[in-house]
Motif scaffolding. Structure first.
Motif, PDB file in Angstrom:
ATOM      1  N   THR A  62       0.894  -1.341   0.150  1.00 35.79           N
ATOM      2  CA  THR A  62      -0.068  -0.003   0.039  1.00 35.79           C
ATOM      3  C   THR A  62       1.018   1.199  -0.049  1.00 35.79           C
ATOM      4  OG1 THR A  62      -0.205  -0.041   2.127  1.00 35.79           O
ATOM      5  CG2 THR A  62      -2.020  -1.058   1.044  1.00 35.79           C
ATOM      6  N   LYS A  63       0.231   2.359  -0.637  1.00 35.04           N
ATOM      7  CA  LYS A  63       1.137   3.432  -0.770  1.00 35.04           C
ATOM      8  C   LYS A  63       0.242   4.492  -0.256  1.00 35.04           C
ATOM      9  CE  LYS A  63       3.632   2.039  -4.775  1.00 35.04           C
ATOM     10  NZ  LYS A  63       3.902   2.307  -6.118  1.00 35.04           N
ATOM     11  N   LYS A  64       0.925   5.628   0.296  1.00 33.73           N
ATOM     12  CA  LYS A  64       0.289   6.809   0.932  1.00 33.73           C
ATOM     13  C   LYS A  64       1.176   8.088   0.684  1.00 33.73           C
ATOM     14  CE  LYS A  64      -1.198   8.868   5.286  1.00 33.73           C
ATOM     15  NZ  LYS A  64      -1.243   8.725   6.650  1.00 33.73           N
TER      16      LYS A  64
END
Length: 104
Positions: A62-64
Motif C-alpha cells: 500500500t502507498k500513501k
C-alpha cells in the motif's frame, strides 16, 4: 469557441481562458478531480511554503502520499542533505545488486 463556467466563481469565459487545477488528494475524495478555474482566481490558491512531497510504501504494497514542510523534513536526520545525496534512486538497480541470471 465553446463557453465554460468557473467551478469556483461560476463566471463564464471562453474554453481557452481556463486553467485546470487537479485536486490529487483531499479527505473527501477517493480519486483526483479537476477544477476549471479562471487565471485571476489562481491567486486564491496560496502556497504554504517549501514542501517535500513523499510517497510512503508499506511492506504490504500500500502507498500513501504525504506532504511535509521542508523544515520539519530536515529535522528527521541530523544531516538530511547528505542522507538524500546518498539515498538510492527509485529507478534502476538497487546498489550492490548484479545483473545476470545467477549461472555464471
Amino acid at each position: 469557441m465553446n463557453k465554460k463556467v468557473s467551478d469556483l466563481s461560476k463566471k463564464e469565459g471562453d474554453d481557452g481562458d481556463f486553467v485546470v487545477v487537479v485536486v490529487r488528494q483531499h479527505p473527501t475524495l477517493d480519486e483526483p478531480k479537476a477544477l476549471d478555474v479562471l487565471p485571476d482566481e489562481l491567486e486564491k490558491f496560496v502556497p504554504i511554503g517549501d514542501l517535500v512531497m513523499l510517497e510512503i510504501q508499506q511492506p504490504d504494497g500500500t502507498k500513501k502520499d504525504v506532504a511535509m514542510r521542508l523544515a520539519d523534513f530536515n529535522k528527521l536526520a541530523p544531516n538530511m542533505d547528505q542522507v538524500l545525496k546518498e539515498a538510492r534512486k527509485t529507478r534502476g538497480r538497487v546498489p550492490g545488486t548484479r545483473v545476470g541470471n545467477g549461472n555464471g
